[in-house]
Design an enzyme around this catalytic site. Structure first.
Site, short mmCIF file in Angstrom:
data_model
loop_
_atom_site.label_atom_id
_atom_site.label_comp_id
_atom_site.label_asym_id
_atom_site.label_seq_id
_atom_site.Cartn_x
_atom_site.Cartn_y
_atom_site.Cartn_z
N THR A 125 -16.64 9.93 -16.78
CA THR A 125 -16.59 10.51 -18.13
C THR A 125 -15.82 9.65 -19.12
OG1 THR A 125 -14.63 11.77 -17.44
CG2 THR A 125 -16.77 12.87 -17.24
N GLU A 126 -15.52 8.43 -18.75
CA GLU A 126 -14.64 7.59 -19.57
C GLU A 126 -15.12 7.44 -21.02
OE1 GLU A 126 -13.76 6.20 -15.33
OE2 GLU A 126 -15.45 7.00 -16.47
#
Length: 259
Positions: free
Chosen positions: A135-136
């Site tokens: 999810t960076e």
């Protein structure tokens, strides 16, 4: 060796490393990364350990970076952030290149750096309820380190989908994409992982496992001609190893060999 954020135990030639920050969803920080490196180094050096299992206490396997840790990183200089990033780099690299087989037992969500840990393990068994992903990009970060391993593991197309969208996917999709080995019901996963680990301990040569793992990790870096030459050299060297002599003798004599 004493750990504060992990549990570490060895039994029946299997080292179990358990992330133990359930109140923080086993989120990563600098201290946990350091302890993980120490635990894997201890297992690597222990001649009584043949297989390593990585798991987490609580509802999550690992939720990625700790929020307090992320806030601290905002105050760091570039040099400090580079040094910190290289610690996580070394952890991923050490797991990926370890001479022993590493199995991820994933009984909860594995997100960002937590999914990175799953990515670099040799085998991974995941409960159906778990969600996985990187999810960076959703917080303005980049999945830089894991990308190096993920593209090798599942190919550019699937890696682009996961890394660019930042979406979490089901365990079933992760299995279809080749990110994980297989999905196992929660009530059965502990027994399943134990059976796989025990089978590796008893039914496979430690030297053969080590050499095969190294070959898998190396072959993509070589042109086909060089890869085949390297494989032939490994083949020849393995034939002279004591494990191979024992294995062939047992096969010819129709004896069951316990490694």
């Amino acid at each position: 060796m004493k750990f504060f954020l992990l549990q570490y135990e060895v039994a029946f030639r299997i080292a179990t490393i358990t992330l133990n920050r359930p109140d923080k969803r086993n989120a990563l920080n600098g201290a946990m990364v350091a302890e993980l490196r120490q635990a894997f180094a201890a297992a690597a050096a222990d001649e009584d350990v043949k297989v390593i299992v990585l798991k987490g206490n609580g509802e999550a396997f690992c939720a990625g970076a700790d929020l307090d840790y992320l806030q601290q990183l905002q105050q760091n200089t570039y040099e400090e952030n580079l040094a910190d990033s290289k610690e996580l780099m070394r952890l991923f690299q050490e797991i990926y290149q370890l001479d022993k087989i590493v199995i991820a037992q994933v009984e909860g969500h594995a997100v960002a750096g937590g999914c990175g840990l799953v990515t670099v393990c040799d085998l991974s068994y995941v409960v159906p309820e778990a969600m996985l992903g990187y999810t960076e990009v959703k917080i303005g970060f980049v999945p830089a380190l894991v990308a190096v391993f993920l593209v090798r593991k599942i190919g550019e197309g699937r890696a682009r989908e996961l890394l660019l969208t930042g979406r979490l996917v089901t365990a079933e999709k992760a299995a279809r994409d080749g990110l994980i080995t297989t999905v196992v019901p929660a009530a059965e996963i502990a027994e399943h992982v134990a059976k796989v680990a025990t089978s590796l301990c008893n039914e496979a040569s430690g030297n053969s496992l080590k050499v095969t793992k190294k070959l898998i990790g190396t072959v993509l870096d070589l042109p086909m001609k060089n890869g085949l030459e390297h494989a032939a050299e490994l083949n020849a060297a393995t034939r002279g190893h004591e494990d191979c002599k024992r294995g062939i003798a047992a096969f010819l004599n129709k004896e069951k060999l316990v490694w």
